[in-house]
Design an enzyme around this catalytic site. Structure first.
Site, PDB file in Angstrom:
ATOM      1  N   LYS A  88      28.883  19.716  31.469  1.00 57.18           N
ATOM      2  CA  LYS A  88      29.692  20.915  31.717  1.00 57.18           C
ATOM      3  C   LYS A  88      31.147  20.679  31.311  1.00 57.18           C
ATOM      4  O   LYS A  88      31.745  21.482  30.581  1.00 57.18           O
ATOM      5  CB  LYS A  88      29.619  21.321  33.182  1.00 57.18           C
ATOM      6  N   ASP A 131      28.835  26.585  35.127  1.00 63.43           N
ATOM      7  CA  ASP A 131      29.349  26.252  36.455  1.00 63.43           C
ATOM      8  C   ASP A 131      28.683  27.165  37.483  1.00 63.43           C
ATOM      9  O   ASP A 131      27.711  27.856  37.176  1.00 63.43           O
ATOM     10  CB  ASP A 131      30.870  26.382  36.484  1.00 63.43           C
TER      11      ASP A 131
END
Length: 230
Positions: A127, A146
């Site tokens: 991420k 997220d």
């Protein structure tokens, strides 16, 4: 709801992105950074906390340790003192120093520009790497999924994965590659403003006709406008 074909899901995903682009045409990162290194540290610090909170500690953090060379020589306890208002600050402080040390030792003091290299840095997962590649290098190699992106994609039933990490490949399969770039920033804003965790504003949502979970967030009835009695 009848089973949706893959083609129909993809068409719905494309329309979601089109509308998001209309809502947030020029969205920028809420984190304050001035280059690849400060961006890596900002994103690392942002885990399970707000961008506002991160922006409060980074001016002093980067005043004292503005480069990988400076951060690599920092004492972890001193970094902790600067970022102690953030959640998990013990681990984050250690990762800041170790990440800088790895950048020096493995990449000659320059933040690497590939997914494979970035995820070798302490505290940097896929991420974080996706955000750094996108914002610092203009490289779109995936979507940073997220909590906001995961929540929205799940409610839209574009993914059915049990975790954000497992949701990314499903989302990449649904959305055309040329649409990946702005997804994280646009969906974060949408998640903060409209598709919130506890009480999503379905009655004011621009995606309500595309969303199988409208007025049923988390599987429960939610916030449908009531008609006034005459």
């Amino acid at each position: 709801m009848p089973r949706e074909s893959k083609r129909a899901k993809r068409e719905r995903g494309v329309e979601v992105c089109r509308r998001m682009g209309e809502l947030y045409p020029d969205v920028e990162s809420a984190l304050s950074f001035d280059g690849p290194f400060t961006l890596v540290i900002c994103v690392l610090l942002s885990a399970q906390t707000t961008d506002v909170a991160v922006n409060k500690v980074t001016p002093e953090l980067f005043r004292r340790w503005p480069t990988p060379q400076a951060m690599a020589a920092a004492e972890v306890l001193e970094v902790e003192d600067v970022i102690h208002s953030l959640g998990f600050y013990h681990t984050k402080a250690r990762h800041c120093v170790e990440c800088a040390q790895a950048i020096i030792a493995s990449f000659g003091g320059e933040v690497p520009g590939t997914m494979e290299e970035l995820v070798t840095l302490p505290g940097v997962g896929r991420k974080t790497a996706n955000i750094v590649l996108n914002k610092a290098f203009g490289v779109v190699d995936g979507i940073a999924v997220d909590t906001h992106v995961y929540r929205i994609a799940s409610r839209l039933r574009l993914v059915d994965a049990p975790t954000p990490a497992q949701a990314e490949p499903q989302l990449l399969d649904v959305l055309p590659r040329e649409l990946w770039g702005p997804v994280n920033e646009q969906w974060i804003h949408f998640g903060r403003e409209t598709c919130t965790s506890q009480r999503p504003k379905c009655d004011a949502c621009a995606l309500v006709d595309l969303c199988p979970s409208a007025f049923k967030a988390n599987g429960k009835p939610n916030a449908r406008p009531r008609r006034r009695s005459s």
